[in-house]
Write a protein that holds these residues in place. Structure first.
Motif, PDB file in Angstrom:
ATOM      1  N   LEU A  55      21.086  76.529 -18.123  1.00  0.00           N
ATOM      2  CA  LEU A  55      20.550  76.607 -19.267  1.00  0.00           C
ATOM      3  C   LEU A  55      21.359  77.805 -20.133  1.00  0.00           C
ATOM      4  CD1 LEU A  55      17.005  76.976 -18.407  1.00  0.00           C
ATOM      5  CD2 LEU A  55      18.303  74.954 -19.558  1.00  0.00           C
ATOM      6  N   ALA A  56      22.277  78.507 -19.312  1.00  0.00           N
ATOM      7  CA  ALA A  56      22.937  79.712 -20.014  1.00  0.00           C
ATOM      8  C   ALA A  56      24.785  79.200 -19.841  1.00  0.00           C
ATOM      9  CB  ALA A  56      23.114  80.935 -19.057  1.00  0.00           C
ATOM     10  N   GLY A  57      24.822  77.808 -19.323  1.00  0.00           N
ATOM     11  CA  GLY A  57      26.103  77.256 -19.494  1.00  0.00           C
ATOM     12  C   GLY A  57      26.798  77.410 -18.276  1.00  0.00           C
ATOM     13  N   GLN A  58      26.146  77.725 -17.150  1.00  0.00           N
ATOM     14  CA  GLN A  58      26.820  78.082 -15.855  1.00  0.00           C
ATOM     15  C   GLN A  58      26.025  77.266 -14.896  1.00  0.00           C
ATOM     16  OE1 GLN A  58      29.691  79.684 -14.333  1.00  0.00           O
ATOM     17  NE2 GLN A  58      28.936  78.575 -12.626  1.00  0.00           N
ATOM     18  N   PRO A  59      26.476  76.118 -14.128  1.00  0.00           N
ATOM     19  CA  PRO A  59      25.863  75.276 -13.166  1.00  0.00           C
ATOM     20  C   PRO A  59      25.631  76.488 -11.876  1.00  0.00           C
ATOM     21  CG  PRO A  59      28.035  74.133 -13.713  1.00  0.00           C
ATOM     22  CD  PRO A  59      27.957  75.401 -14.495  1.00  0.00           C
TER      23      PRO A  59
END
Length: 296
Positions: free
Chosen positions: A36-40
């Motif tokens: 959700l913050a762009g980091q898997p």
């Protein structure tokens, strides 16, 4: 229930405190998705709390964060926010890349409110940690930043670039957890890493352990007894890791003895990495053979 109330009730009894740290702590645990913050990746937090300590955790070779779920939940239950990137899982992973991702998850943890907005990580209470390949990348990540207060390398494996070279430039406290064998190998550099550490370091070996035993869940060859999870390895390692992080990230003196070489934690032994091998405590021969077979 507050963490300090648990510790204070056991402060005069380090062995009981160590036993408590091998089990889940007093906090309810929440799970979040770093995507959700762009980091898997995944993040586990206590249900609430501001200014909490934060740890970025790196997985081993061909593994992913789900192989450490109970360990991540364990740390969160003791009041630590822990996030693990779900990247570099291929046959030829980039150690530099995983180290970069550890830095990214630290930035995410300190840059946003977590959970429903009532959880935050203090920027002065950060650590990196990891298992096997991830242990080496935790050292690499710490060497790139000035805000890391402690590093934990669990059953470390060699990395490229060298984690030993990176450790030689670190001045923060380091914890190196190793198996029963006093010798390093192509897949284990626990002794060399502890020797290279520039800052204060602790090498603690887990009796009867293997590097693969720390991994959770089913794995290939598990039915044959190879790469099989080991409950004692996991519990003892969690106790050592939790004490180390709570002391160095929160400054709570109740954990100081257990976080050092003098602390007695059942099933473990502190080793002076600079002592000649013939002067180091010797495990049983069968334990050393088991450790060597478990290095994969």
């Amino acid at each position: 229930m507050r963490i300090d109330s648990v510790a204070s009730s056991l402060v005069a009894k380090p062995k009981k405190l160590a036993s408590a740290l091998s089990k889940r702590g007093p906090h309810k645990v929440l799970r979040g998705d770093l995507a959700l913050a762009g980091q898997p990746g995944v993040v586990y937090t206590p249900a609430e709390g501001f200014g909490l300590p934060g740890v970025a955790f790196a997985h081993g070779w061909m593994l992913r964060p789900s192989h450490y779920t109970d360990t991540l939940k364990h740390l969160a239950s003791w009041g630590i926010v822990v996030a693990a990137p779900d990247t570099e899982r291929g046959l030829v992973p980039s150690h530099r890349g995983l180290a970069t991702d550890l830095g990214t998850v630290l930035d995410i943890m300190t840059g946003v409110r977590l959970g429903p907005g009532n959880i935050s990580v203090h920027p002065d209470k950060l650590a990196t940690a990891g298992h096997a390949m991830g242990a080496g990348t935790a050292v690499l990540a710490a060497s790139r930043r000035s805000d890391i207060k402690a590093v934990a390398a669990l059953f470390p494996a060699p990395t490229a670039p060298s984690s030993e070279d990176a450790a030689a430039g670190l001045t923060v406290p380091g914890l190196v957890v190793g198996d029963n064998s006093n010798a390093d190998s192509l897949t284990d550099n626990s002794l060399a890493l502890a020797q290279a550490w520039n800052g204060p370091s602790i090498l603690r070996r887990i009796d009867g352990s293997t590097a693969d035993g720390f991994v959770e869940g089913r794995r290939i060859l598990g039915a044959l007894g190879i790469n099989k999870p080991d409950r004692k390895t996991q519990q003892r390692t969690r106790a050592v890791l939790t004490a180390f992080l709570l002391f160095h990230l929160t400054g709570d003196s109740d954990y100081e003895e257990l976080a050092g070489t003098a602390g007695e934690i059942d099933g473990t032994r502190a080793v002076d990495p600079h002592a000649p091998l013939d002067e180091q405590p010797k495990p049983k021969a069968t334990a050393s053979i088991k450790a060597l077979l478990g290095r994969g």
